[in-house]
Design a protein around this motif. Structure first.
Motif, mmCIF file in Angstrom:
data_model
loop_
_atom_site.group_PDB
_atom_site.id
_atom_site.type_symbol
_atom_site.label_atom_id
_atom_site.label_comp_id
_atom_site.label_asym_id
_atom_site.label_seq_id
_atom_site.Cartn_x
_atom_site.Cartn_y
_atom_site.Cartn_z
ATOM 1 N N ARG A 1 13.764 35.143 25.088
ATOM 2 C CA ARG A 1 13.133 34.658 23.833
ATOM 3 C C ARG A 1 14.128 34.634 22.919
ATOM 4 N NH1 ARG A 1 9.267 38.633 25.896
ATOM 5 N NH2 ARG A 1 10.091 40.258 24.764
ATOM 6 N N HIS A 2 15.011 35.728 22.850
ATOM 7 C CA HIS A 2 15.947 35.810 21.626
ATOM 8 C C HIS A 2 16.702 34.460 21.649
ATOM 9 C CE1 HIS A 2 18.644 38.819 19.434
ATOM 10 N NE2 HIS A 2 18.478 37.587 18.894
ATOM 11 N N MET A 3 17.210 34.176 22.953
ATOM 12 C CA MET A 3 18.101 32.878 23.110
ATOM 13 C C MET A 3 17.270 31.693 23.047
ATOM 14 S SD MET A 3 20.169 31.652 26.751
ATOM 15 C CE MET A 3 18.534 31.300 27.625
ATOM 16 N N MET A 4 16.070 31.546 23.173
ATOM 17 C CA MET A 4 15.355 30.433 22.969
ATOM 18 C C MET A 4 14.970 30.412 21.291
ATOM 19 S SD MET A 4 14.827 28.581 25.557
ATOM 20 C CE MET A 4 16.483 29.416 26.237
ATOM 21 N N ASN A 5 14.951 31.416 20.669
ATOM 22 C CA ASN A 5 14.820 31.249 19.071
ATOM 23 C C ASN A 5 16.082 30.798 18.556
ATOM 24 O OD1 ASN A 5 12.444 32.488 19.045
ATOM 25 N ND2 ASN A 5 12.994 34.649 18.986
ATOM 26 N N ILE A 6 17.291 31.039 19.133
ATOM 27 C CA ILE A 6 18.662 30.456 18.602
ATOM 28 C C ILE A 6 18.520 29.294 18.781
ATOM 29 C CG2 ILE A 6 21.050 31.043 18.925
ATOM 30 C CD1 ILE A 6 20.714 33.721 19.412
ATOM 31 N N ILE A 7 18.532 28.761 19.971
ATOM 32 C CA ILE A 7 18.607 27.443 20.361
ATOM 33 C C ILE A 7 17.359 26.458 20.070
ATOM 34 C CG2 ILE A 7 20.431 28.078 22.237
ATOM 35 C CD1 ILE A 7 18.432 27.032 24.243
ATOM 36 N N GLY A 8 16.201 27.006 19.897
ATOM 37 C CA GLY A 8 15.187 26.545 19.390
ATOM 38 C C GLY A 8 14.691 25.112 20.402
ATOM 39 N N GLY A 9 14.512 23.883 19.592
ATOM 40 C CA GLY A 9 14.295 22.648 20.538
ATOM 41 C C GLY A 9 15.303 21.874 20.689
ATOM 42 N N ASP A 10 16.577 22.346 20.343
ATOM 43 C CA ASP A 10 17.924 21.756 20.499
ATOM 44 C C ASP A 10 17.941 20.982 21.681
ATOM 45 O OD1 ASP A 10 20.529 20.698 20.333
ATOM 46 O OD2 ASP A 10 21.409 22.580 19.920
ATOM 47 N N ALA B 1 22.283 22.854 28.973
ATOM 48 C CA ALA B 1 23.083 23.725 30.028
ATOM 49 C C ALA B 1 22.914 24.999 30.006
ATOM 50 C CB ALA B 1 24.833 23.512 29.965
ATOM 51 N N LEU B 2 22.664 25.714 28.844
ATOM 52 C CA LEU B 2 22.403 27.139 28.740
ATOM 53 C C LEU B 2 21.102 27.533 29.135
ATOM 54 C CD1 LEU B 2 23.487 29.659 27.313
ATOM 55 C CD2 LEU B 2 22.386 28.967 25.080
ATOM 56 N N ARG B 3 19.923 26.751 29.037
ATOM 57 C CA ARG B 3 18.745 26.958 29.541
ATOM 58 C C ARG B 3 18.952 26.745 31.219
ATOM 59 N NH1 ARG B 3 16.945 22.891 25.909
ATOM 60 N NH2 ARG B 3 16.107 23.665 23.829
ATOM 61 N N THR B 4 19.506 25.898 31.487
ATOM 62 C CA THR B 4 19.677 25.799 33.118
ATOM 63 C C THR B 4 20.259 26.960 33.840
ATOM 64 O OG1 THR B 4 19.639 23.245 32.757
ATOM 65 C CG2 THR B 4 20.586 24.225 34.801
ATOM 66 N N PHE B 5 21.438 27.314 33.188
ATOM 67 C CA PHE B 5 22.263 28.240 33.699
ATOM 68 C C PHE B 5 21.393 29.755 33.554
ATOM 69 C CE2 PHE B 5 24.930 31.983 33.509
ATOM 70 C CZ PHE B 5 26.154 31.728 34.330
ATOM 71 N N PHE B 6 20.298 29.919 32.546
ATOM 72 C CA PHE B 6 19.792 31.029 32.406
ATOM 73 C C PHE B 6 18.558 30.975 33.485
ATOM 74 C CE2 PHE B 6 16.578 34.146 30.759
ATOM 75 C CZ PHE B 6 17.600 35.355 30.284
ATOM 76 N N LEU C 1 30.425 34.660 28.027
ATOM 77 C CA LEU C 1 31.370 33.649 27.604
ATOM 78 C C LEU C 1 31.027 32.221 27.247
ATOM 79 C CD1 LEU C 1 33.971 34.693 30.384
ATOM 80 C CD2 LEU C 1 33.848 35.392 27.974
ATOM 81 N N ILE C 2 29.880 31.659 27.799
ATOM 82 C CA ILE C 2 29.252 30.414 27.288
ATOM 83 C C ILE C 2 29.021 30.398 25.882
ATOM 84 C CG2 ILE C 2 27.720 28.675 27.751
ATOM 85 C CD1 ILE C 2 27.777 29.423 30.698
ATOM 86 N N PHE D 1 30.132 32.463 23.538
ATOM 87 C CA PHE D 1 31.260 32.708 22.638
ATOM 88 C C PHE D 1 31.860 31.294 22.383
ATOM 89 C CE2 PHE D 1 31.568 37.161 23.527
ATOM 90 C CZ PHE D 1 31.569 37.623 22.168
ATOM 91 N N LYS D 2 31.902 30.500 23.802
ATOM 92 C CA LYS D 2 32.761 29.218 23.495
ATOM 93 C C LYS D 2 32.318 28.079 23.177
ATOM 94 C CE LYS D 2 35.672 26.600 26.737
ATOM 95 N NZ LYS D 2 36.164 26.468 28.300
ATOM 96 N N TYR D 3 30.864 27.919 23.472
ATOM 97 C CA TYR D 3 30.071 26.656 22.816
ATOM 98 C C TYR D 3 29.033 26.463 21.949
ATOM 99 C CZ TYR D 3 32.249 25.077 27.306
ATOM 100 O OH TYR D 3 33.106 24.577 28.391
ATOM 101 N N LEU D 4 28.719 27.860 21.448
ATOM 102 C CA LEU D 4 27.627 28.051 20.532
ATOM 103 C C LEU D 4 28.012 27.260 19.039
ATOM 104 C CD1 LEU D 4 24.773 29.168 20.233
ATOM 105 C CD2 LEU D 4 25.892 31.090 18.818
ATOM 106 N N PRO D 5 27.122 26.188 18.467
ATOM 107 C CA PRO D 5 27.565 25.502 17.440
ATOM 108 C C PRO D 5 27.603 26.443 16.203
ATOM 109 C CG PRO D 5 25.759 24.484 18.445
ATOM 110 C CD PRO D 5 25.722 25.879 19.056
ATOM 111 N N GLU D 6 28.489 26.149 15.496
ATOM 112 C CA GLU D 6 28.906 27.088 14.034
ATOM 113 C C GLU D 6 27.722 27.385 13.182
ATOM 114 O OE1 GLU D 6 31.995 25.566 12.017
ATOM 115 O OE2 GLU D 6 33.456 25.850 13.618
ATOM 116 N N ASN D 7 26.518 26.590 13.338
ATOM 117 C CA ASN D 7 25.655 26.411 12.330
ATOM 118 C C ASN D 7 24.346 27.687 12.751
ATOM 119 O OD1 ASN D 7 24.593 25.109 14.430
ATOM 120 N ND2 ASN D 7 23.283 23.765 12.966
ATOM 121 N N LYS D 8 24.693 28.483 13.926
ATOM 122 C CA LYS D 8 23.794 29.508 14.282
ATOM 123 C C LYS D 8 24.009 30.761 13.456
ATOM 124 C CE LYS D 8 22.198 26.618 17.308
ATOM 125 N NZ LYS D 8 20.878 25.958 16.836
ATOM 126 N N SER D 9 22.777 31.478 13.588
ATOM 127 C CA SER D 9 23.045 32.795 12.686
ATOM 128 C C SER D 9 23.759 33.863 13.173
ATOM 129 C CB SER D 9 21.623 33.300 12.721
ATOM 130 O OG SER D 9 21.549 34.792 12.197
#
Length: 235
Positions: A102-111, A118-123, A179-180, A182-190
């Motif tokens: 839930r926390h992860m989906m709140n961050i990436i939303g409908g992106d 890739a993040l959704r698939t990995f999880f 690590l993913i 850290f490496k790939y999260l866009p800068e505009n996230k809280s």
């Protein structure tokens, strides 16, 4: 310097303060908060948990260098181990992983960027792997142990089969997910939301590592002893 292990004469509050990671394990023993200044033995007696089993688990969970002797394991009322492990499975699958998702989906939303997909698939793959891992233990290993405890030994399975498959890497995959992020999260996230998510992932990874360590240090030697016919009235 020799490690000073926990004892049943300690106050439970002092034990938890010494290792706060034990706090989420209390419900798995059936212990609720509100134990005040009571000693471990008193709290365990009130909740119907053998104090020697509780202390053995806490020591193994806390001190990485602690490897209990077979005699210690076999002299402990170990019958509560499988229920504890099963309760841990439920905690991971029903509480922690849905919370992180839930926390992860709140961050990436409908992106729908490549990163988010890739993040959704990995999880989702991780959830499938850990569910299958626990399912194997609950449907194959734990019934096998129950048979051994009743004096029934199968010829088509042994604890060696479990050991061969136990290192499934489910803890490492959570580290990979961190690590993913850290490496790939866009800068505009809280920052606060991402930090909270990463801390949740680190905490779950640590808990799963301890869970695996309990199985390696206590469950496997216990079942090996059962297979050899070693036992006492606490088996």
């Amino acid at each position: 310097m020799k490690t000073k292990l926990f004892t049943k004469d300690m106050r439970l509050a002092d034990l938890i303060i010494a290792n706060h990671h034990l706090l989420p394990t209390l419900p798995r023993f059936g212990i609720t908060l509100g134990f005040g200044n009571r000693r471990v033995e008193e709290v365990c007696q009130k909740n119907g948990i053998p104090a020697d089993f509780f202390i053995l688990m806490c020591n193994a969970y806390t001190f990485e260098s602690y490897i209990p002797y077979e005699e210690t394991i076999m002299d402990t009322d170990i019958r509560y181990l499988v229920p504890f492990l099963t309760a841990s499975h439920s905690y991971y699958l029903d509480t922690q992983i849905p919370h992180i998702e839930r926390h992860m989906m709140n961050i990436i939303g409908g992106d729908n960027s490549n990163y988010s997909v890739a993040l959704r698939t990995f999880f989702n793959d991780y959830k499938k792997d850990i569910t299958e891992h626990f399912d194997y233990e609950e449907k194959t290993l734990f019934p096998y142990i129950a048979d051994l405890q009743k004096g029934k030994k199968r010829s088509d399975y042994s604890i060696y089969d479990f050991v061969q498959t136990h290192n499934s890497g489910i803890e490492d995959k959570l580290s990979d997910l961190t690590l993913i992020l850290f490496k790939y999260l866009p800068e505009n996230k809280s920052d606060n939301d991402v930090i909270d998510l990463i801390l949740d992932l680190i905490e779950l990874t640590s808990d799963l590592n301890k869970h695996a360590m309990i199985e390696d240090k206590i469950l496997v030697p216990y079942v090996e002893a059962l297979e050899k016919g070693v036992g006492n009235d606490k088996l």
